[in-house]
Design a protein around this motif. Structure first.
Motif, PDB file in Angstrom:
ATOM      1  N   GLU A  87       0.811  -1.207   0.000  1.00  0.00           N
ATOM      2  CA  GLU A  87       0.000   0.000   0.000  1.00  0.00           C
ATOM      3  C   GLU A  87       0.851   1.266   0.000  1.00  0.00           C
ATOM      4  O   GLU A  87       0.446   2.297  -0.519  1.00  0.00           O
ATOM      5  CB  GLU A  87      -0.934  -0.009   1.223  1.00  0.00           C
ATOM      6  N   ILE A  88       2.041   1.179   0.596  1.00  0.00           N
ATOM      7  CA  ILE A  88       2.892   2.359   0.712  1.00  0.00           C
ATOM      8  C   ILE A  88       4.296   2.007   0.232  1.00  0.00           C
ATOM      9  O   ILE A  88       4.888   1.031   0.690  1.00  0.00           O
ATOM     10  CB  ILE A  88       2.965   2.859   2.167  1.00  0.00           C
ATOM     11  N   ARG A  89       4.833   2.808  -0.661  1.00  0.00           N
ATOM     12  CA  ARG A  89       6.217   2.634  -1.117  1.00  0.00           C
ATOM     13  C   ARG A  89       7.093   3.686  -0.460  1.00  0.00           C
ATOM     14  O   ARG A  89       6.764   4.877  -0.453  1.00  0.00           O
ATOM     15  CB  ARG A  89       6.309   2.735  -2.637  1.00  0.00           C
ATOM     16  N   ILE A  90       8.240   3.232   0.078  1.00  0.00           N
ATOM     17  CA  ILE A  90       9.208   4.117   0.711  1.00  0.00           C
ATOM     18  C   ILE A  90      10.490   4.116  -0.117  1.00  0.00           C
ATOM     19  O   ILE A  90      11.115   3.070  -0.288  1.00  0.00           O
ATOM     20  CB  ILE A  90       9.533   3.677   2.152  1.00  0.00           C
ATOM     21  N   ASP A  91      10.859   5.270  -0.666  1.00  0.00           N
ATOM     22  CA  ASP A  91      12.154   5.432  -1.332  1.00  0.00           C
ATOM     23  C   ASP A  91      13.160   5.929  -0.296  1.00  0.00           C
ATOM     24  O   ASP A  91      12.837   6.781   0.530  1.00  0.00           O
ATOM     25  CB  ASP A  91      12.048   6.436  -2.471  1.00  0.00           C
ATOM     26  N   PHE A  92      14.392   5.414  -0.342  1.00  0.00           N
ATOM     27  CA  PHE A  92      15.379   5.813   0.662  1.00  0.00           C
ATOM     28  C   PHE A  92      16.770   5.956   0.054  1.00  0.00           C
ATOM     29  O   PHE A  92      17.062   5.412  -1.024  1.00  0.00           O
ATOM     30  CB  PHE A  92      15.413   4.810   1.815  1.00  0.00           C
ATOM     31  N   ASP A  93      17.613   6.698   0.785  1.00  0.00           N
ATOM     32  CA  ASP A  93      19.021   6.834   0.397  1.00  0.00           C
ATOM     33  C   ASP A  93      19.849   5.674   0.941  1.00  0.00           C
ATOM     34  O   ASP A  93      20.673   5.104   0.230  1.00  0.00           O
ATOM     35  CB  ASP A  93      19.582   8.160   0.917  1.00  0.00           C
ATOM     36  N   GLU A  94      19.629   5.322   2.218  1.00  0.00           N
ATOM     37  CA  GLU A  94      20.340   4.208   2.842  1.00  0.00           C
ATOM     38  C   GLU A  94      19.402   3.515   3.819  1.00  0.00           C
ATOM     39  O   GLU A  94      18.541   4.156   4.433  1.00  0.00           O
ATOM     40  CB  GLU A  94      21.580   4.699   3.600  1.00  0.00           C
ATOM     41  N   ALA A  95      19.596   2.207   3.978  1.00  0.00           N
ATOM     42  CA  ALA A  95      18.801   1.445   4.940  1.00  0.00           C
ATOM     43  C   ALA A  95      19.459   0.086   5.171  1.00  0.00           C
ATOM     44  O   ALA A  95      20.226  -0.406   4.332  1.00  0.00           O
ATOM     45  CB  ALA A  95      17.364   1.256   4.461  1.00  0.00           C
ATOM     46  N   THR A  96      19.139  -0.518   6.307  1.00  0.00           N
ATOM     47  CA  THR A  96      19.575  -1.877   6.619  1.00  0.00           C
ATOM     48  C   THR A  96      18.382  -2.809   6.494  1.00  0.00           C
ATOM     49  O   THR A  96      17.367  -2.624   7.170  1.00  0.00           O
ATOM     50  CB  THR A  96      20.159  -1.971   8.034  1.00  0.00           C
ATOM     51  N   TYR A  97      18.497  -3.782   5.607  1.00  0.00           N
ATOM     52  CA  TYR A  97      17.445  -4.770   5.406  1.00  0.00           C
ATOM     53  C   TYR A  97      17.743  -5.977   6.282  1.00  0.00           C
ATOM     54  O   TYR A  97      18.848  -6.532   6.259  1.00  0.00           O
ATOM     55  CB  TYR A  97      17.409  -5.180   3.936  1.00  0.00           C
ATOM     56  N   THR A  98      16.766  -6.416   7.088  1.00  0.00           N
ATOM     57  CA  THR A  98      16.929  -7.597   7.934  1.00  0.00           C
ATOM     58  C   THR A  98      15.847  -8.616   7.599  1.00  0.00           C
ATOM     59  O   THR A  98      14.714  -8.263   7.290  1.00  0.00           O
ATOM     60  CB  THR A  98      16.847  -7.237   9.433  1.00  0.00           C
ATOM     61  N   LYS A  99      16.228  -9.878   7.671  1.00  0.00           N
ATOM     62  CA  LYS A  99      15.291 -10.966   7.381  1.00  0.00           C
ATOM     63  C   LYS A  99      15.583 -12.126   8.321  1.00  0.00           C
ATOM     64  O   LYS A  99      16.715 -12.604   8.414  1.00  0.00           O
ATOM     65  CB  LYS A  99      15.442 -11.429   5.932  1.00  0.00           C
TER      66      LYS A  99
END
Length: 230
Positions: free
Chosen positions: A134-146
């Motif tokens: 429903e919501i898209r977030i554009d970012f410069d930097e982020a840490t993806y965790t799974k």
């Protein structure tokens, strides 16, 4: 994965057709096998996976595999191809096997495997979806965790290749829970014009979507082992 599962199925058929009945040549209780799963090096997040298996009776064994990455080279990602990306991954897989026979060369088995996999990856100039698209977030930097939890029922065969080598192909199916999150987001901006089309297909596992998701999980591969005397 479909080609791999088909190849393993054909291998099992050949084993069932050609395996000769042989007398037990020694006691399997207390036997010890060191394992390596080479296909993990070609996973979407390349890692080294090693393990050990101990015979607890003539028809049962327990084992544990541990996987971790040695480099940051990832095959695939969003675009495909080799890419040098900053990530770390760890997995642990306890397993118990129940053998259908105690023959020397080909020991067919079924097994119950539990697994836990944890991944962190540093991303730049990318995006993800919240609330199932429903919501898209554009970012410069982020840490993806799974974090991935689950269990498999597996069918396989432990093949003795000579006196010491063991070839252990298997296929399996089970359930999994995936928890995905983006943290330490820098420059995050809501993009209202680009929502995603989330598909509730049971075995969909898209990295783009944040949240918790249940699903079906398939397993297939092989291990190479060194058989050590007790």
């Amino acid at each position: 994965m479909k080609k791999l599962l088909l190849s393993l199925t054909l291998l099992f058929a050949v084993v069932l057709t050609n395996a000769q009945e042989q007398e037990v040549e020694h006691d399997y209780r207390g036997s010890f096998i060191l394992n390596w799963a080479p296909l993990s090096a070609f996973d979407s997040y390349s890692r080294l996976r090693l393990g050990a298996e101990i015979g607890v009776s003539q028809r049962a064994s327990v084992g544990l595999d541990v996987g971790f990455n040695l480099s940051n080279y990832e095959w695939g990602g969003y675009a495909g191809g080799w890419d040098d990306r900053e990530y770390s991954v760890f997995e642990v897989r306890p397993e118990i096997k129940f053998f259908f026979n105690d023959k020397y060369r080909a020991r067919l088995y079924n097994a119950l495997e539990f697994y836990y996999i944890y991944l962190e990856e540093e991303l730049e100039d990318d995006y993800y979806y919240k609330d199932k698209g429903e919501i898209r977030i554009d970012f410069d930097e982020a840490t993806y965790t799974k974090a991935k939890f689950g269990a498999h029922y597996k069918f396989g065969v432990s093949l003795r290749m000579g006196s010491r080598m063991v070839f252990d192909p298997y296929v399996g199916v089970g359930v999994r829970l995936v928890e995905r999150e983006y943290v330490d987001v820098i420059g995050g901006v809501t993009n209202p014009d680009n929502s995603g089309d989330w598909d509730e297909w049971l075995w969909s596992d898209s990295q783009r979507y944040e949240g918790n998701f249940w699903g079906v999980n398939f397993s297939g591969g092989f291990r190479l082992g060194i058989y050590l005397a007790k």
